[in-house]
Design a protein around this motif. Structure first.
Motif, PDB file in Angstrom:
ATOM      1  N   ASN A 163      -7.626  17.432  25.603  1.00  9.56           N
ATOM      2  CA  ASN A 163      -8.211  18.762  25.792  1.00  9.56           C
ATOM      3  C   ASN A 163      -9.740  18.711  25.847  1.00  9.56           C
ATOM      4  O   ASN A 163     -10.417  18.650  24.824  1.00  9.56           O
ATOM      5  N   LEU A 164     -10.279  18.738  27.064  1.00  5.98           N
ATOM      6  CA  LEU A 164     -11.734  18.666  27.228  1.00  5.98           C
ATOM      7  C   LEU A 164     -12.418  19.918  26.697  1.00  5.98           C
ATOM      8  O   LEU A 164     -13.473  19.855  26.084  1.00  5.98           O
ATOM      9  N   GLU A 165     -11.806  21.069  26.941  1.00  6.19           N
ATOM     10  CA  GLU A 165     -12.436  22.328  26.543  1.00  6.19           C
ATOM     11  C   GLU A 165     -12.544  22.447  25.028  1.00  6.19           C
ATOM     12  O   GLU A 165     -13.555  22.894  24.509  1.00  6.19           O
ATOM     13  N   GLU A 166     -11.482  22.057  24.319  1.00  2.00           N
ATOM     14  CA  GLU A 166     -11.519  22.152  22.854  1.00  2.00           C
ATOM     15  C   GLU A 166     -12.219  20.953  22.224  1.00  2.00           C
ATOM     16  O   GLU A 166     -12.372  20.888  21.010  1.00  2.00           O
ATOM     17  N   GLY A 167     -12.597  19.990  23.066  1.00  2.00           N
ATOM     18  CA  GLY A 167     -13.404  18.883  22.551  1.00  2.00           C
ATOM     19  C   GLY A 167     -12.630  17.753  21.918  1.00  2.00           C
ATOM     20  O   GLY A 167     -13.215  16.912  21.242  1.00  2.00           O
ATOM     21  N   SER A 168     -11.315  17.695  22.144  1.00  2.00           N
ATOM     22  CA  SER A 168     -10.598  16.554  21.573  1.00  2.00           C
ATOM     23  C   SER A 168     -10.677  15.337  22.493  1.00  2.00           C
ATOM     24  O   SER A 168     -10.258  14.243  22.129  1.00  2.00           O
ATOM     25  N   PHE A 169     -11.224  15.532  23.692  1.00  2.36           N
ATOM     26  CA  PHE A 169     -11.485  14.430  24.640  1.00  2.36           C
ATOM     27  C   PHE A 169     -12.876  14.730  25.206  1.00  2.36           C
ATOM     28  O   PHE A 169     -13.039  15.674  25.968  1.00  2.36           O
ATOM     29  N   ARG A 170     -13.880  13.971  24.764  1.00  5.17           N
ATOM     30  CA  ARG A 170     -15.261  14.312  25.109  1.00  5.17           C
ATOM     31  C   ARG A 170     -15.924  13.157  25.853  1.00  5.17           C
ATOM     32  O   ARG A 170     -15.614  12.006  25.607  1.00  5.17           O
ATOM     33  N   CYS A 171     -16.837  13.521  26.714  1.00  6.37           N
ATOM     34  CA  CYS A 171     -17.446  12.494  27.548  1.00  6.37           C
ATOM     35  C   CYS A 171     -18.959  12.625  27.609  1.00  6.37           C
ATOM     36  O   CYS A 171     -19.485  13.713  27.783  1.00  6.37           O
ATOM     37  N   ASP A 172     -19.652  11.495  27.449  1.00  8.54           N
ATOM     38  CA  ASP A 172     -21.078  11.416  27.738  1.00  8.54           C
ATOM     39  C   ASP A 172     -21.217  10.506  28.960  1.00  8.54           C
ATOM     40  O   ASP A 172     -20.587   9.453  29.013  1.00  8.54           O
ATOM     41  N   ALA A 173     -22.039  10.938  29.897  1.00 10.88           N
ATOM     42  CA  ALA A 173     -22.177  10.163  31.137  1.00 10.88           C
ATOM     43  C   ALA A 173     -23.548   9.496  31.195  1.00 10.88           C
ATOM     44  O   ALA A 173     -24.574  10.166  31.101  1.00 10.88           O
ATOM     45  N   ASN A 174     -23.555   8.180  31.336  1.00 10.79           N
ATOM     46  CA  ASN A 174     -24.807   7.439  31.519  1.00 10.79           C
ATOM     47  C   ASN A 174     -25.013   7.220  33.009  1.00 10.79           C
ATOM     48  O   ASN A 174     -24.124   6.702  33.684  1.00 10.79           O
ATOM     49  N   VAL A 175     -26.171   7.637  33.496  1.00 11.23           N
ATOM     50  CA  VAL A 175     -26.417   7.599  34.939  1.00 11.23           C
ATOM     51  C   VAL A 175     -27.756   6.922  35.223  1.00 11.23           C
ATOM     52  O   VAL A 175     -28.759   7.209  34.568  1.00 11.23           O
ATOM     53  N   SER A 176     -27.735   6.017  36.200  1.00  7.38           N
ATOM     54  CA  SER A 176     -29.004   5.472  36.706  1.00  7.38           C
ATOM     55  C   SER A 176     -28.848   5.305  38.211  1.00  7.38           C
ATOM     56  O   SER A 176     -27.749   5.440  38.750  1.00  7.38           O
TER      57      SER A 176
END
Ligand code: ADP
Ligand code: MG
Ligand code: ZN
Length: 477
Positions: A187-200
């Protein structure tokens, strides 16, 4: 984005493990309880309270590591990650740092052209979640520590992804693996599966990496793509105009569609990691790891390949039906009961999926797999037409009735009794002498007229294939 640059993306995913109790105490992990009711001295960080590692969390983390092809290390070490924030009562998070549970795995993703790309997984380690600051309307805030101490895995992806589309595909595939293992509700909305994206970005053809920014707060698949695309364009504009990227943490803001700087590298936390003195090193012996490996669920990639090879499903159908473990199970049950997986796949995709609601790992279906199998068998046997099947399905939804009973109740059964149909056809032929003569003189297009008359007489219930056969014979003279 300018064709001059190639984006480089690596994702860090935090996934809550669906254990009954927290990682280091026996408090419940249930979601939605009154604030600060699922807490104890351990997860409140009271002096003298000692953590005890939850065995179920270890088992789940090991299964994730194995499903991602990682090497599980027999010995790993918990470490304190020190920082101050109101939702972190201990003043440190228990995590793993120098000696993580597992390293060096991979995840296969499908590219837009249908080819497969293997994206690296640098590590999967265990840690605990923080609490949550809840900001009220009147400007007041509370700290809810119910979530503090919930077990997490952090899955650190290698910088192998080259577009926003690849990144969201990676996330979808990863989420699907965790859900198939039954260890995370995705569940991305409830935050049980969360993502930080590293971009270059880097000049095309370059083999070294550029300076990266880490984008936080990307809590939906749509945001992930938008945030990454925005970040690529932002960096390309800076580099194109002669500027330099500074390493920093940025926050995605959905309202403005932009990322904003949170803190630069200079302001970055010094976490002063050190081994957690209250927990012994985690030891998972080889026999335990092998037992977990041997009992792993069939993973989505393997399931789709099997459906293609043994059931004849197209890649598209297999993809649609494997998005959720409960949908996959429903399809497999109906296919086994009915026997023709392709027919079942078509019907489930076109009719049933419209009405399926998924919430986390559970899903509610409007009908049972047995009802679908029986309904399709009635079509096979000629009792109802494919078109009538849709009406029967509509009436079956939400009931425990058998398809046969609904067919009887609706009176939609196809007339497939050849004796009965023969007499209707004969009557139609006898009543339309002029058209019969026309047909026999070569106007074979009149067949449609006769079929129409029979359908009118039978209120559309006649089996059209049988009607055609009987009429062709009668009209041949
Ligand atoms: P740190 O420990 O400082 O967070 P890591 O090496 O663990 O750094 O990398 C964190 C994440 O950043 C990983 O997902 C990795 O793939 C990604 N990453 C590292 N370097 C780059 C880069 N130059 N561009 C994009 N992503 C990167
Ligand atoms: Mg990191
Ligand atoms: Zn507790």
């Amino acid at each position: 984005m300018s064709q001059e640059f190639e984006p480089v993306i690596g994702l860090e995913v935090h996934a809550q493990l669906l254990t009954r109790t927290k990682a280091f105490c026996s408090c419940s992990t249930s979601f939605g309880a009154r604030p600060n009711t699922n807490v104890c001295p351990v997860c409140l960080g009271l002096p003298g309270a000692l953590p005890v590692l939850d065995a179920e969390a270890v088992r789940m983390a090991v299964r994730i590591a194995l499903a991602l092809g990682c090497t599980v290390h027999e010995r790993s070490v918990f470490a304190r990650k020190n920082y101050f924030y109101p939702d972190l009562p201990k003043g440190y998070q228990i995590s793993q740092f120098e000696e993580p549970l597992s390293t060096d795995g991979w995840l296969d993703i499908t590219l837009a052209d249908g080819s497969t790309k293997r994206a690296g997984i640098a590590r999967v380690h265990m840690e605990e979640d923080a609490g949550k600051n809840v900001h009220g309307m009147g400007g007041d805030s509370i700290v809810d520590l119910n979530r503090a101490g919930t077990p997490l895995v952090e899955i650190v992806g290698a910088p192998d992804l080259r577009s926003a589309g690849e990144a969201s595909e990676y996330l979808r595939r990863l989420r699907e693996v965790l859900m198939t293992l039954g260890v995370n509700d995705g569940n991305l909305e409830e935050g049980s599966f969360r993502c930080d994206a590293n971009v270059s970005i880097r000049p095309r053809g370059s083999t070294t990496f550029g300076t990266r920014c880490e984008v936080k707060n990307v809590n939906s698949f749509r945001f992930v793509e938008k945030a990454i695309d925005y970040e690529i364009a932002r960096q390309a504009a800076i580099v194109s105009s002669g500027g330099r990227i500074v390493q920093e943490t940025r926050r995605w803001d959905e309202a403005s569609g932009k990322t904003f700087s949170l803190r630069s590298k200079e302001e970055a936390h010094d976490y002063r990691y050190f081994p957690e003195p209250d927990l012994p090193p985690l030891v998972v012996d080889a026999a335990f790891v092998e037992a977990q490996r041997a009992s792993l669920e069939e993973l989505p990639v393997a399931r789709r390949a099997r459906w293609g090879a043994t059931l004849g499903l197209t890649a598209v159908a297999a993809g649609v039906l494997s998005v959720h473990p409960r949908i996959a199970a429903f399809f497999e049950e109906a296919a086994a009961l009915h026997g023709d997986a392709v027919k079942v796949a078509n019907f489930v995709q076109t009719e049933v999926l419209r009405d399926v609601a998924t919430a986390g790992l559970s899903a509610t279906f409007p009908v049972t797999a047995a009802q679908v199998a029986e309904l399709l068998a009635l079509v096979d046997g000629g009792t109802i037409s494919g078109k009538q099947a849709k009406d029967v399905y509509a009436a079956l939804r939400g009931t425990a009735k058998s398809a046969r009973d609904v067919v009887a109740a609706l009176g939609v059964a196809q007339m497939s009794d050849s004796g009965e149909l023969e007499s209707v056809c004969k009557a139609v032929v006898e009543a339309n002498a002029k058209q019969v003569a026309g047909y026999r003189s070569g106007k074979t297009g009149l067949m449609g007229f006769f079929v129409g008359q029979v359908m009118k007489e039978t209120k559309g219930s006649a089996n059209p294939q049988l009607v055609n056969e009987i009429l062709a014979r009668l009209l041949a003279g």
